[in-house]
Design a protein around this motif. Structure first.
Motif, PDB file in Angstrom:
ATOM      1  N   ALA A 206       0.830  -1.212  -0.068  1.00  0.00           N
ATOM      2  CA  ALA A 206       0.024  -0.200   0.015  1.00  0.00           C
ATOM      3  C   ALA A 206       0.998   1.351   0.037  1.00  0.00           C
ATOM      4  O   ALA A 206       0.742   2.236  -0.833  1.00  0.00           O
ATOM      5  N   VAL A 207       1.973   1.262   0.878  1.00  0.00           N
ATOM      6  CA  VAL A 207       2.748   2.257   0.857  1.00  0.00           C
ATOM      7  C   VAL A 207       3.411   2.733  -0.541  1.00  0.00           C
ATOM      8  O   VAL A 207       3.580   3.767  -1.144  1.00  0.00           O
ATOM      9  N   GLU A 208       4.023   1.381  -1.147  1.00  0.00           N
ATOM     10  CA  GLU A 208       4.662   1.797  -2.287  1.00  0.00           C
ATOM     11  C   GLU A 208       3.878   2.235  -3.556  1.00  0.00           C
ATOM     12  O   GLU A 208       4.426   2.398  -4.664  1.00  0.00           O
ATOM     13  N   SER A 209       2.537   2.256  -3.471  1.00  0.00           N
ATOM     14  CA  SER A 209       1.743   2.459  -4.463  1.00  0.00           C
ATOM     15  C   SER A 209       1.395   3.951  -4.413  1.00  0.00           C
ATOM     16  O   SER A 209       0.699   4.601  -5.293  1.00  0.00           O
ATOM     17  N   ARG A 210       2.074   4.779  -3.336  1.00  0.00           N
ATOM     18  CA  ARG A 210       1.754   5.900  -3.497  1.00  0.00           C
ATOM     19  C   ARG A 210       2.441   6.937  -4.305  1.00  0.00           C
ATOM     20  O   ARG A 210       3.647   6.569  -4.659  1.00  0.00           O
ATOM     21  N   PRO A 211       2.296   8.097  -4.826  1.00  0.00           N
ATOM     22  CA  PRO A 211       3.022   9.125  -5.486  1.00  0.00           C
ATOM     23  C   PRO A 211       4.475   9.184  -5.368  1.00  0.00           C
ATOM     24  O   PRO A 211       5.552   9.313  -6.153  1.00  0.00           O
ATOM     25  N   TYR A 212       4.672   9.565  -3.790  1.00  0.00           N
ATOM     26  CA  TYR A 212       6.010  10.104  -3.313  1.00  0.00           C
ATOM     27  C   TYR A 212       6.978   8.891  -3.579  1.00  0.00           C
ATOM     28  O   TYR A 212       8.110   9.440  -3.624  1.00  0.00           O
ATOM     29  N   ILE A 213       6.730   7.706  -3.745  1.00  0.00           N
ATOM     30  CA  ILE A 213       7.513   6.622  -3.847  1.00  0.00           C
ATOM     31  C   ILE A 213       8.225   6.614  -5.350  1.00  0.00           C
ATOM     32  O   ILE A 213       9.132   6.678  -5.471  1.00  0.00           O
ATOM     33  N   GLU A 214       7.286   7.083  -6.121  1.00  0.00           N
ATOM     34  CA  GLU A 214       7.625   7.241  -7.660  1.00  0.00           C
ATOM     35  C   GLU A 214       8.755   8.345  -7.672  1.00  0.00           C
ATOM     36  O   GLU A 214       9.549   8.379  -8.673  1.00  0.00           O
ATOM     37  N   ARG A 215       8.180   9.204  -6.977  1.00  0.00           N
ATOM     38  CA  ARG A 215       9.037  10.440  -6.952  1.00  0.00           C
ATOM     39  C   ARG A 215      10.669  10.203  -6.641  1.00  0.00           C
ATOM     40  O   ARG A 215      11.567  10.793  -7.195  1.00  0.00           O
ATOM     41  N   ALA A 216      10.568   9.495  -5.406  1.00  0.00           N
ATOM     42  CA  ALA A 216      12.020   9.070  -4.825  1.00  0.00           C
ATOM     43  C   ALA A 216      12.618   8.184  -5.680  1.00  0.00           C
ATOM     44  O   ALA A 216      13.795   8.457  -5.923  1.00  0.00           O
ATOM     45  N   ARG A 217      12.034   7.389  -6.433  1.00  0.00           N
ATOM     46  CA  ARG A 217      12.625   6.469  -7.531  1.00  0.00           C
ATOM     47  C   ARG A 217      13.210   7.293  -8.538  1.00  0.00           C
ATOM     48  O   ARG A 217      14.428   7.166  -9.077  1.00  0.00           O
TER      49      ARG A 217
ATOM     50  N   MET B  80      13.142   1.652   1.227  1.00  0.00           N
ATOM     51  CA  MET B  80      12.607   0.861   2.355  1.00  0.00           C
ATOM     52  C   MET B  80      13.088   1.328   3.548  1.00  0.00           C
ATOM     53  O   MET B  80      12.032   1.422   4.673  1.00  0.00           O
ATOM     54  N   LEU B  81      14.168   2.015   3.979  1.00  0.00           N
ATOM     55  CA  LEU B  81      14.411   2.604   5.173  1.00  0.00           C
ATOM     56  C   LEU B  81      13.838   3.859   5.538  1.00  0.00           C
ATOM     57  O   LEU B  81      13.504   4.309   6.544  1.00  0.00           O
ATOM     58  N   ARG B  82      13.730   4.759   4.308  1.00  0.00           N
ATOM     59  CA  ARG B  82      13.430   6.204   4.784  1.00  0.00           C
ATOM     60  C   ARG B  82      11.913   6.392   4.495  1.00  0.00           C
ATOM     61  O   ARG B  82      11.543   7.413   4.945  1.00  0.00           O
ATOM     62  N   HIS B  83      11.467   5.682   3.772  1.00  0.00           N
ATOM     63  CA  HIS B  83       9.848   5.831   3.403  1.00  0.00           C
ATOM     64  C   HIS B  83       8.871   4.529   3.790  1.00  0.00           C
ATOM     65  O   HIS B  83       8.089   4.898   4.113  1.00  0.00           O
ATOM     66  N   VAL B  84       9.579   3.415   3.468  1.00  0.00           N
ATOM     67  CA  VAL B  84       8.425   2.430   3.761  1.00  0.00           C
ATOM     68  C   VAL B  84       8.403   2.036   5.259  1.00  0.00           C
ATOM     69  O   VAL B  84       7.528   1.796   5.851  1.00  0.00           O
ATOM     70  N   LEU B  85       9.709   1.949   5.922  1.00  0.00           N
ATOM     71  CA  LEU B  85       9.658   1.369   7.195  1.00  0.00           C
ATOM     72  C   LEU B  85       9.079   2.499   8.335  1.00  0.00           C
ATOM     73  O   LEU B  85       8.406   1.984   9.189  1.00  0.00           O
ATOM     74  N   PRO B  86       9.352   3.681   8.238  1.00  0.00           N
ATOM     75  CA  PRO B  86       8.542   4.741   9.171  1.00  0.00           C
ATOM     76  C   PRO B  86       6.883   4.568   8.797  1.00  0.00           C
ATOM     77  O   PRO B  86       6.410   4.731   9.846  1.00  0.00           O
ATOM     78  N   ASN B  87       6.626   4.081   7.669  1.00  0.00           N
ATOM     79  CA  ASN B  87       4.976   3.941   7.522  1.00  0.00           C
ATOM     80  C   ASN B  87       4.562   2.649   8.064  1.00  0.00           C
ATOM     81  O   ASN B  87       3.434   2.435   8.505  1.00  0.00           O
ATOM     82  N   VAL B  88       5.326   1.571   8.129  1.00  0.00           N
ATOM     83  CA  VAL B  88       4.722   0.442   8.816  1.00  0.00           C
ATOM     84  C   VAL B  88       5.076   0.316  10.184  1.00  0.00           C
ATOM     85  O   VAL B  88       4.792  -0.613  10.893  1.00  0.00           O
ATOM     86  N   MET B  89       6.089   1.166  10.852  1.00  0.00           N
ATOM     87  CA  MET B  89       6.309   0.884  12.314  1.00  0.00           C
ATOM     88  C   MET B  89       5.055   1.298  13.331  1.00  0.00           C
ATOM     89  O   MET B  89       5.085   0.297  14.170  1.00  0.00           O
ATOM     90  N   PRO B  90       4.072   1.784  13.082  1.00  0.00           N
ATOM     91  CA  PRO B  90       3.088   1.735  13.822  1.00  0.00           C
ATOM     92  C   PRO B  90       2.355   0.306  13.852  1.00  0.00           C
ATOM     93  O   PRO B  90       1.902  -0.197  14.998  1.00  0.00           O
ATOM     94  N   LEU B  91       2.291  -0.288  12.649  1.00  0.00           N
ATOM     95  CA  LEU B  91       1.827  -1.596  12.589  1.00  0.00           C
ATOM     96  C   LEU B  91       2.603  -2.599  13.130  1.00  0.00           C
ATOM     97  O   LEU B  91       2.196  -3.364  14.011  1.00  0.00           O
ATOM     98  N   VAL B  92       3.932  -2.524  13.268  1.00  0.00           N
ATOM     99  CA  VAL B  92       5.066  -3.398  13.864  1.00  0.00           C
ATOM    100  C   VAL B  92       4.932  -2.911  15.306  1.00  0.00           C
ATOM    101  O   VAL B  92       5.007  -4.013  16.166  1.00  0.00           O
ATOM    102  N   LEU B  93       4.718  -1.952  15.969  1.00  0.00           N
ATOM    103  CA  LEU B  93       4.391  -1.512  17.430  1.00  0.00           C
ATOM    104  C   LEU B  93       3.224  -2.160  17.874  1.00  0.00           C
ATOM    105  O   LEU B  93       3.555  -2.854  18.779  1.00  0.00           O
ATOM    106  N   ALA B  94       2.326  -1.958  17.316  1.00  0.00           N
ATOM    107  CA  ALA B  94       1.041  -2.765  17.570  1.00  0.00           C
ATOM    108  C   ALA B  94       1.043  -4.351  17.574  1.00  0.00           C
ATOM    109  O   ALA B  94       0.627  -4.998  18.629  1.00  0.00           O
ATOM    110  N   GLN B  95       1.679  -4.810  16.600  1.00  0.00           N
ATOM    111  CA  GLN B  95       1.917  -6.081  16.305  1.00  0.00           C
ATOM    112  C   GLN B  95       2.846  -6.958  17.558  1.00  0.00           C
ATOM    113  O   GLN B  95       2.558  -7.894  18.148  1.00  0.00           O
TER     114      GLN B  95
END
Length: 307
Positions: free
Chosen positions: A189-200, A210-225
């Motif tokens: 879901a995160v990698e389908s967003r436009p700012y990922i295309e701009r980063a590429r 993965m470290l600067r864009h994806v990981l911060p967005n999945v950290m809330p899910l990781v914390l809850a899990q």
């Protein structure tokens, strides 16, 4: 002659601004979390158990686990001297219960962190690279999902030495698939967003994305899990210890239940040997579950979890 005025925000460097945003986010998280009564109840119970575990060397001492100089007679019922009675060696069960919280909480926390770390790594890389690499990882994940977790953990604990590290490893490497599935879905879901295309387009590599864009967005899910996994890890540790797979040189809640079973506490009616460790395991597991659900509802308000 002109006088230049600079606002405090402009004077602050990027690092100070980042810390300010993190502090505001933490305060906003706490304001929302404290409206969850069940989450506050679980947090209070966990704080109490954590204090008991941390202060155990001062309150009960490490000599409570010794069997050679036990202060009481074997299998004494609860009394003024021993509020929870004694075990089959004459040791104070209240002291053993407090001391065992250190091992049970530590093993549960370490096993949950290992499980979530493996799941997050597999989920992020499978969601980012896709293709044959992701297919192979997901098939391995599916294999672990369909296999009984307890059977795999028992098999690992059997072939390795009986120690706390073995228990942590056995639980961690068998309970990560659920986290991997959740993190992979969030990564897609995160990698389908436009700012990922701009980063590429700007030359961002795989590691940067993965470290600067994806990981911060999945950290809330990781914390809850993680909070949810700790409760299941504590239950798994107690189960393995009850089956005789734990370290015989340490005291844990599951180990106390295993000692009670070997001493015939069920058939002889020595309830004080069985009930307190079982209640402690149930209360801690429930407390972590309540905290995990509260964290999940704060980080994802669309869940609409009842307060």
């Amino acid at each position: 002659m002109t006088t230049e005025t600079t606002s405090p925000v402009a004077k602050a460097g990027p690092r100070a601004m980042a810390w300010r945003r993190r502090r505001h986010s933490a305060l906003r998280f706490w304001r929302q979390y404290r409206t969850r009564r069940a989450g506050l109840l679980g947090l209070a119970a966990l704080t109490l158990f954590a204090l008991l575990a941390l202060t155990a060397p001062l309150t009960v001492g490490s000599d409570v686990t010794g069997v050679t100089d036990a202060p009481g007679r074997p299998l004494e019922s609860p009394s003024g001297a021993f509020p929870l009675g004694t075990d089959r060696f004459g040791r104070d069960l209240l002291g053993l219960l407090v001391w065992g919280s250190r091992v049970s909480l530590l093993v549960g926390l370490l096993a949950a962190v290992l499980s979530v770390a493996i799941g997050a790594l597999v989920g992020i890389t499978a969601g980012h690279f896709r293709g044959a690499y992701a297919t192979v990882l997901m098939r391995i994940t599916d294999w672990f999902l369909v296999m009984p977790t307890l059977v795999l953990a028992v098999a690992l604990a059997t072939v390795m030495s009986r120690s706390l590290s073995t228990i942590v490893l056995a639980i961690g490497v068998t309970t990560w698939p659920t986290t991997a599935r959740l993190v992979r879905a969030q990564t897609l879901a995160v990698e389908s967003r436009p700012y990922i295309e701009r980063a590429r387009a700007l030359g961002g590599g795989h590691g940067h994305i993965m470290l600067r864009h994806v990981l911060p967005n999945v950290m809330p899910l990781v914390l809850a899990q993680t909070t949810l996994m700790i409760s299941s890890s504590i239950l798994s540790e107690a189960t393995l210890a009850f089956l005789g797979m734990g370290d015989p040189n340490v005291v844990s809640w599951g180990g106390l239940l295993q000692d009670a079973r070997e001493a015939g506490a069920v058939s002889s009616g020595d309830w004080w040997y069985l009930v307190p460790p079982g209640i402690a395991i149930a209360v801690v597991a429930l407390s972590f579950t309540l905290c995990g659900r509260a964290v999940e509802s704060v980080l994802n308000p669309r869940l609409g979890v009842a307060r």
